[in-house]
Write an enzyme that holds these catalytic residues in place. Structure first.
Site, PDB file in Angstrom:
ATOM      1  CB  SER A   1     -24.372 -16.398  46.045  1.00  0.00           C
ATOM      2  OG  SER A   1     -24.694 -17.067  47.234  1.00  0.00           O
TER       3      SER A   1
ATOM      4  CD  GLU B   1     -23.881 -19.039  51.642  1.00  0.00           C
ATOM      5  OE1 GLU B   1     -22.953 -18.872  52.440  1.00  0.00           O
ATOM      6  OE2 GLU B   1     -24.946 -19.581  51.948  1.00  0.00           O
TER       7      GLU B   1
ATOM      8  CE1 TYR C   1     -20.311 -20.231  45.347  1.00  0.00           C
ATOM      9  CE2 TYR C   1     -21.461 -19.285  47.237  1.00  0.00           C
ATOM     10  CZ  TYR C   1     -21.456 -19.690  45.912  1.00  0.00           C
ATOM     11  OH  TYR C   1     -22.585 -19.541  45.152  1.00  0.00           O
TER      12      TYR C   1
HETATM   13  P1  NDP Z   1     -23.901 -26.313  40.223  1.00  0.00           P
HETATM   14  O1  NDP Z   1     -22.822 -26.602  41.189  1.00  0.00           O
HETATM   15  O2  NDP Z   1     -25.018 -27.298  40.064  1.00  0.00           O
HETATM   16  O3  NDP Z   1     -23.252 -26.062  38.784  1.00  0.00           O
HETATM   17  C1  NDP Z   1     -22.011 -25.440  38.642  1.00  0.00           C
HETATM   18  C2  NDP Z   1     -21.614 -25.500  37.193  1.00  0.00           C
HETATM   19  O4  NDP Z   1     -20.352 -24.837  37.023  1.00  0.00           O
HETATM   20  C3  NDP Z   1     -21.426 -26.922  36.629  1.00  0.00           C
HETATM   21  O5  NDP Z   1     -21.980 -26.967  35.342  1.00  0.00           O
HETATM   22  C4  NDP Z   1     -19.935 -27.060  36.597  1.00  0.00           C
HETATM   23  O6  NDP Z   1     -19.477 -27.977  35.613  1.00  0.00           O
HETATM   24  C5  NDP Z   1     -19.551 -25.646  36.184  1.00  0.00           C
HETATM   25  N1  NDP Z   1     -18.122 -25.362  36.367  1.00  0.00           N
HETATM   26  C6  NDP Z   1     -17.356 -25.650  37.443  1.00  0.00           C
HETATM   27  N2  NDP Z   1     -16.080 -25.270  37.214  1.00  0.00           N
HETATM   28  C7  NDP Z   1     -16.039 -24.742  35.970  1.00  0.00           C
HETATM   29  C8  NDP Z   1     -15.020 -24.191  35.166  1.00  0.00           C
HETATM   30  N3  NDP Z   1     -13.757 -24.108  35.587  1.00  0.00           N
HETATM   31  N4  NDP Z   1     -15.333 -23.745  33.913  1.00  0.00           N
HETATM   32  C9  NDP Z   1     -16.614 -23.827  33.473  1.00  0.00           C
HETATM   33  N5  NDP Z   1     -17.640 -24.339  34.190  1.00  0.00           N
HETATM   34  C10 NDP Z   1     -17.342 -24.793  35.426  1.00  0.00           C
HETATM   35  O7  NDP Z   1     -24.506 -24.877  40.621  1.00  0.00           O
HETATM   36  P2  NDP Z   1     -26.019 -24.344  40.513  1.00  0.00           P
HETATM   37  O8  NDP Z   1     -26.582 -24.715  39.204  1.00  0.00           O
HETATM   38  O9  NDP Z   1     -26.742 -24.669  41.757  1.00  0.00           O
HETATM   39  O10 NDP Z   1     -25.784 -22.766  40.578  1.00  0.00           O
HETATM   40  C11 NDP Z   1     -25.525 -22.016  39.388  1.00  0.00           C
HETATM   41  C12 NDP Z   1     -24.763 -20.758  39.763  1.00  0.00           C
HETATM   42  O11 NDP Z   1     -25.528 -19.967  40.666  1.00  0.00           O
HETATM   43  C13 NDP Z   1     -23.420 -21.020  40.455  1.00  0.00           C
HETATM   44  O12 NDP Z   1     -22.546 -20.004  40.058  1.00  0.00           O
HETATM   45  C14 NDP Z   1     -23.758 -20.866  41.926  1.00  0.00           C
HETATM   46  O13 NDP Z   1     -22.618 -20.520  42.675  1.00  0.00           O
HETATM   47  C15 NDP Z   1     -24.786 -19.745  41.860  1.00  0.00           C
HETATM   48  N6  NDP Z   1     -25.760 -19.704  42.931  1.00  0.00           N
HETATM   49  C16 NDP Z   1     -26.479 -20.830  43.216  1.00  0.00           C
HETATM   50  C17 NDP Z   1     -27.412 -20.809  44.206  1.00  0.00           C
HETATM   51  C18 NDP Z   1     -28.227 -22.020  44.522  1.00  0.00           C
HETATM   52  O14 NDP Z   1     -28.889 -22.019  45.571  1.00  0.00           O
HETATM   53  N7  NDP Z   1     -28.257 -23.048  43.681  1.00  0.00           N
HETATM   54  C19 NDP Z   1     -27.682 -19.575  44.999  1.00  0.00           C
HETATM   55  C20 NDP Z   1     -26.937 -18.420  44.512  1.00  0.00           C
HETATM   56  C21 NDP Z   1     -26.000 -18.506  43.538  1.00  0.00           C
HETATM   57  P3  NDP Z   1     -19.248 -29.549  35.950  1.00  0.00           P
HETATM   58  O15 NDP Z   1     -20.582 -30.211  35.786  1.00  0.00           O
HETATM   59  O16 NDP Z   1     -18.238 -29.934  34.938  1.00  0.00           O
HETATM   60  O17 NDP Z   1     -18.752 -29.623  37.380  1.00  0.00           O
HETATM   61  P1  GDP Z   2     -25.205 -22.987  51.303  1.00  0.00           P
HETATM   62  O1  GDP Z   2     -26.177 -22.066  51.934  1.00  0.00           O
HETATM   63  O2  GDP Z   2     -24.847 -22.610  49.898  1.00  0.00           O
HETATM   64  O3  GDP Z   2     -23.997 -23.227  52.115  1.00  0.00           O
HETATM   65  O4  GDP Z   2     -25.999 -24.374  51.095  1.00  0.00           O
HETATM   66  P2  GDP Z   2     -25.871 -25.791  51.835  1.00  0.00           P
HETATM   67  O5  GDP Z   2     -27.091 -26.563  51.444  1.00  0.00           O
HETATM   68  O6  GDP Z   2     -24.556 -26.432  51.582  1.00  0.00           O
HETATM   69  O7  GDP Z   2     -25.938 -25.446  53.398  1.00  0.00           O
HETATM   70  C1  GDP Z   2     -27.050 -24.786  53.970  1.00  0.00           C
HETATM   71  C2  GDP Z   2     -26.927 -24.795  55.482  1.00  0.00           C
HETATM   72  O8  GDP Z   2     -27.108 -26.139  55.956  1.00  0.00           O
HETATM   73  C3  GDP Z   2     -25.549 -24.344  56.008  1.00  0.00           C
HETATM   74  O9  GDP Z   2     -25.762 -23.460  57.093  1.00  0.00           O
HETATM   75  C4  GDP Z   2     -24.910 -25.627  56.489  1.00  0.00           C
HETATM   76  O10 GDP Z   2     -24.006 -25.460  57.598  1.00  0.00           O
HETATM   77  C5  GDP Z   2     -26.145 -26.403  56.954  1.00  0.00           C
HETATM   78  N1  GDP Z   2     -25.914 -27.853  57.032  1.00  0.00           N
HETATM   79  C6  GDP Z   2     -26.149 -28.637  58.114  1.00  0.00           C
HETATM   80  N2  GDP Z   2     -25.778 -29.901  57.865  1.00  0.00           N
HETATM   81  C7  GDP Z   2     -25.295 -29.935  56.607  1.00  0.00           C
HETATM   82  C8  GDP Z   2     -24.761 -30.979  55.791  1.00  0.00           C
HETATM   83  O11 GDP Z   2     -24.648 -32.124  56.190  1.00  0.00           O
HETATM   84  N3  GDP Z   2     -24.377 -30.640  54.518  1.00  0.00           N
HETATM   85  C9  GDP Z   2     -24.504 -29.358  54.053  1.00  0.00           C
HETATM   86  N4  GDP Z   2     -24.141 -29.093  52.798  1.00  0.00           N
HETATM   87  N5  GDP Z   2     -24.987 -28.347  54.811  1.00  0.00           N
HETATM   88  C10 GDP Z   2     -25.369 -28.632  56.069  1.00  0.00           C
END
Ligand code: NDP
Ligand code: GDP
Length: 327
Positions: free
Chosen positions: A127, A129, A151
């Site tokens: 990520s 992040e 995270y």
């Molecule tokens: P989501 O939060 O939508 O999905 C996370 C998934 O992980 C869910 O299917 C969840 O299952 C599963 N999960 C949680 N805990 C466990 C566990 N103990 N064992 C197995 N599976 C588990 O994330 P995204 O689809 O947005 O992102 C996919 C990946 O990419 C993540 O690793 C995220 O951190 C990373 N990422 C995402 C970004 C983004 O902007 N979306 C940017 C960079 C990286 P359940 O439905 O049961 O909760």
């Molecule tokens: P992140 O980049 O994975 O932390 O994605 P988020 O969508 O959770 O947050 C993106 C940015 O939006 C971060 O800098 C947060 O501090 C900012 N932010 C401002 N208000 C909010 C809020 O109400 N919820 C979330 N999730 N983020 C917020």
């Protein structure tokens, strides 16, 4: 028919990646963790109309034995590790769980692969992040990391373990360092979906106000559908390597609000309030990615503009609320 395993299959990216790989002719195995609400966990796959096409298998990233058994039984040639506790804000409340799932979970899967299928190909969902308090104004694969949340620290551990397994054991393991990517399937707690859902509720007269935290934070937002294609492209290369995936354009949370509210014919200044209790203990102020390597080596580029993505998300949220009201 090639077989792949996706952890995090019920999440945003898991759903879009499943759809993409099914279209490519893969047999998609999805890791499903046990839940007492099993009737709703496949919601995103159902939304895309593919719930019955993905083979869901029981397991958990924190349970090494379940991963070993799944690899033995299904013999996937590609493994996409998308499972995580993925919400930055929650990681301060559950730092240990985040470490176990988001960090050590990756090592469990790499270990299972080393034991059972050392020749499979492994994708780690790293990520942006990890760049956290940025060390360069535009981040690429060579930019030093500075994580700012439990995270991001957990993701950095998983990232380096992926590099380490590649270097130590010659395994085909790589990381995609993906910048934020969104869609109508984004979880509601992330700021983009929170905003588009808020716009929909205000538009339909169900709410008047939307409370957010830091409006000045900037992110490089792309569309999840574009980003899962990059994941697959990475695993098709002769040699494993890590890639940044980003659009190269960033916008503030305030900009996102302006675009989303104005798409619905509203002025965000009439509705959005910033609340101090929604600020984070440590903030990532700005992220901006340079995906030139992915563009040159993978031929990847984003196809969806921020404006088009926001329109798609607002439309989907308005539709969801309309349906719920009719039900
Ligand atoms: P989501 O939060 O939508 O999905 C996370 C998934 O992980 C869910 O299917 C969840 O299952 C599963 N999960 C949680 N805990 C466990 C566990 N103990 N064992 C197995 N599976 C588990 O994330 P995204 O689809 O947005 O992102 C996919 C990946 O990419 C993540 O690793 C995220 O951190 C990373 N990422 C995402 C970004 C983004 O902007 N979306 C940017 C960079 C990286 P359940 O439905 O049961 O909760
Ligand atoms: P992140 O980049 O994975 O932390 O994605 P988020 O969508 O959770 O947050 C993106 C940015 O939006 C971060 O800098 C947060 O501090 C900012 N932010 C401002 N208000 C909010 C809020 O109400 N919820 C979330 N999730 N983020 C917020």
């Amino acid at each position: 028919m090639p077989t792949c395993l996706i952890t995090g299959v019920t999440g945003q990216d898991g759903a879009y990646l499943s759809q993409f790989l099914l279209q490519k002719g893969y047999h998609v195995i999805g890791l499903l963790r046990r839940s007492a609400s099993s009737d709703t966990v496949g919601e995103r796959l159902r939304w895309l109309g593919i719930l019955d096409k993905v083979e869901l298998v029981d397991g958990d990233l924190v349970d090494l034995s379940s991963l070993i058994r799944i690899l033995q039984a299904h013999q996937p040639t590609e493994i996409y590790n998308l499972g995580a506790q993925s919400f930055v804000a929650a990681s301060w409340n559950q730092p240990l769980l985040t470490g176990q799932v988001t960090g050590q979970g990756a090592t469990n899967l790499l270990e299972a692969m080393r034991i059972v299928l050392p020749r499979a190909r492994y994708y780690q969902a790293s990520s942006s992040e990890m760049f956290g308090r940025i060390q360069e104004p535009i981040q690429n694969e060579r930019t030093p990391f500075y994580p700012r949340s439990p995270y991001a620290v957990a993701k950095l551990y998983a990232h380096w373990m992926t590099v380490n397994y590649r270097e130590s054991f010659g395994m085909y393991a790589l990381s995609g360092i993906l910048f934020n990517h969104e869609s109508p399937l984004r979880s509601i707690e992330f700021v983009t979906r929170k905003i588009t859902d808020g716009v929909a509720r205000i538009k339909l007269g169900m709410a008047r106000e939307l409370a957010l935290g830091n409006l000045e934070a900037k992110r490089d937002w792309g569309h999840a559908r574009d980003y899962v294609r990059a994941m697959w492209l990475m695993l098709q290369q002769d040699e494993p390597d890590d890639y940044v995936v980003a659009t190269g354009r960033n916008s503030s949370v305030r900009d996102f609000c302006r675009i989303a509210f104005s798409y619905a014919g509203l002025n965000y200044e009439d509705h959005v309030v910033s609340r101090s209790e929604l600020m984070r203990p440590a903030e990532v102020d700005v992220l901006l990615g340079d995906a030139s390597k992915a563009r040159q080596k993978l031929g990847w580029q984003p196809t969806v503009s921020l404006e088009d993505m926001i329109a798609e998300m607002v439309d989907a949220d308005v539709e969801r609320h309309r349906k719920r009201r009719q039900a």
